[in-house]
Design an enzyme around this catalytic site. Structure first.
Site, short mmCIF file in Angstrom:
data_model
loop_
_atom_site.label_atom_id
_atom_site.label_comp_id
_atom_site.label_asym_id
_atom_site.label_seq_id
_atom_site.Cartn_x
_atom_site.Cartn_y
_atom_site.Cartn_z
N HIS A 37 19.33 -7.36 -23.25
CA HIS A 37 20.55 -6.54 -23.22
C HIS A 37 21.49 -7.02 -22.11
O HIS A 37 22.70 -7.10 -22.30
CB HIS A 37 20.20 -5.07 -22.92
CG HIS A 37 19.31 -4.42 -23.93
ND1 HIS A 37 18.04 -3.98 -23.63
CD2 HIS A 37 19.52 -4.10 -25.24
CE1 HIS A 37 17.51 -3.41 -24.70
NE2 HIS A 37 18.37 -3.48 -25.69
N ASP A 150 18.03 -9.41 -33.72
CA ASP A 150 18.16 -8.52 -34.88
C ASP A 150 19.10 -9.20 -35.86
O ASP A 150 20.25 -8.81 -36.05
CB ASP A 150 18.70 -7.17 -34.43
CG ASP A 150 17.74 -6.49 -33.47
OD1 ASP A 150 16.82 -5.83 -33.94
OD2 ASP A 150 17.90 -6.66 -32.24
N MET A 184 12.13 -10.63 -26.05
CA MET A 184 12.22 -9.37 -25.32
C MET A 184 12.61 -8.24 -26.26
O MET A 184 13.46 -8.42 -27.13
CB MET A 184 13.25 -9.48 -24.20
CG MET A 184 12.78 -10.37 -23.08
SD MET A 184 13.88 -10.27 -21.68
CE MET A 184 13.11 -11.51 -20.64
P1 AMP Z 1 18.47 -2.41 -29.16
O1 AMP Z 1 18.62 -1.66 -27.88
O2 AMP Z 1 17.09 -2.95 -29.38
O3 AMP Z 1 19.05 -1.70 -30.34
O4 AMP Z 1 19.36 -3.72 -28.99
C1 AMP Z 1 20.72 -3.63 -28.61
C2 AMP Z 1 21.34 -5.00 -28.75
O5 AMP Z 1 20.66 -5.92 -27.91
C3 AMP Z 1 21.24 -5.56 -30.18
O6 AMP Z 1 22.43 -6.27 -30.49
C4 AMP Z 1 20.06 -6.48 -30.08
O7 AMP Z 1 20.08 -7.52 -31.03
C5 AMP Z 1 20.22 -7.01 -28.67
N1 AMP Z 1 18.93 -7.51 -28.19
C6 AMP Z 1 17.75 -6.84 -28.14
N2 AMP Z 1 16.76 -7.63 -27.68
C7 AMP Z 1 17.33 -8.85 -27.45
C8 AMP Z 1 16.84 -10.11 -26.99
N3 AMP Z 1 15.56 -10.29 -26.67
N4 AMP Z 1 17.72 -11.13 -26.89
C9 AMP Z 1 19.03 -10.96 -27.22
N5 AMP Z 1 19.55 -9.81 -27.66
C10 AMP Z 1 18.71 -8.76 -27.78
#
Ligand code: AMP
Length: 288
Positions: A37, A150, A184
């Site tokens: 993030h 994602d 991650m």
């Molecule tokens: P989430 O909180 O899991 O819904 O993720 C929020 C945003 O962060 C989304 O656009 C995810 O694709 C991105 N994200 C989550 N994990 C990662 C990661 N390991 N590397 C890059 N972006 C990430």
């Protein structure tokens, strides 16, 4: 610059008023923030005049109430990590700020949402498409940042923004990994020590597929079956799907031997104990 924390859409809009003529970067999240993030946040801060992040565990994208219930949360830690990564406005709404009790409108992206995660998580992408539309409408950013981790979500959001003529540039950010390769994810906190060890098979299998591709393997079924074999060999892992798909329209490339210039993403979802993990890698350009 001190970071402002806001909750309601009105508060958010007021905080953004002085920046309306400037470039606004936005990264939506569900919190329990990690370095993946924070990479999105830093890009948003570096490439715009102000960076906005949202932390909202969106109930409508959880098809399983137990999954929503146990989704990890750490609002205080999130404020620390957002500030550290250059966020100027942190928006932390509650469901009541986002959904009127009688809300009835859903944004639904057809076709792209049928396979992969859409096949086993009914309604998930309607929830995602609807909340992302609402978040983008509230922030009205110049650029919005989403992780390639994602990958299907990113494709769905690119398509909805194009189809609905939303005036925002969508930026895809490469997956940030732990030093041992594990992508991650906020959900990694649920893994036991032995499950986390098994989970390394996901990235190991994807990297091996990228090496096979580099060495000239173009038979999709062989690539998929090698990844499947690596994952199946580990205890604790249960495959939801492993598919090689077209990077743009996500259609399944099974049965094909790919010709020159043809892109492919190897995408997988695997239950590691009770935790569902996803990962993917673009084989024709593994670092893209
Ligand atoms: P989430 O909180 O899991 O819904 O993720 C929020 C945003 O962060 C989304 O656009 C995810 O694709 C991105 N994200 C989550 N994990 C990662 C990661 N390991 N590397 C890059 N972006 C990430």
């Amino acid at each position: 610059m001190t970071m402002r924390i806001v909750q309601s859409i009105d508060e958010l809009r007021n905080a953004l008023l002085p920046f309306r003529a400037a470039q606004i970067g936005f990264a939506p999240t569900m919190g329990f923030l990690h370095q993946g993030h924070q990479t999105l946040f830093r890009r948003a801060a570096d490439e715009n005049s102000i960076a906005v992040a949202s932390v909202f565990v969106n109930p409508t994208q959880f098809n399983d109430p137990a999954d929503l219930e146990k989704y990890p949360r750490d609002p205080y830690g999130d404020t620390v990590r957002a500030r550290e990564a250059g966020i100027g406005i942190l928006w932390m709404p509650e469901p009541r700020h986002m959904y009127a009790p009688d809300h009835t409108t859903t944004v639904s992206v057809a076709r792209l949402t049928h396979g992969l995660c859409g096949a086993t998580r009914p309604g998930h992408f309607d929830g995602v498409a609807t909340v992302v539309t609402k978040l983008l409408n509230a922030v009205q950013p110049t650029r919005a940042y989403f992780g390639q981790k994602d990958f299907q979500q990113l494709a769905v959001i690119r398509r909805l923004v194009r189809d609905l003529d939303m005036p925002v540039q969508i930026v895809g950010v490469p997956t940030v990994r732990e030093p041992d390769g594990l992508a991650m994810s906020s959900r990694n906190v649920h893994l036991s020590t032995s499950e986390r060890q098994s989970a390394l098979a996901l990235s190991r299998a994807l990297f091996a597929a990228a090496r096979s591709w580099e060495q000239g393997e173009r038979n999709v079924d062989r690539l998929v079956s090698d990844v499947t074999a690596t994952v199946t060999a580990e205890p604790d892992l249960r495959i939801d799907y492993i598919n090689a798909v077209d990077p743009d329209d996500l259609h399944d490339l099974a049965g094909l031997t790919l010709g020159h210039g043809r892109g492919v993403v190897m995408a997988l979802a695997v239950f590691c104990g009770k935790t569902r993990l996803i990962d993917n890698l673009r084989l024709d350009a593994p670092n893209a």
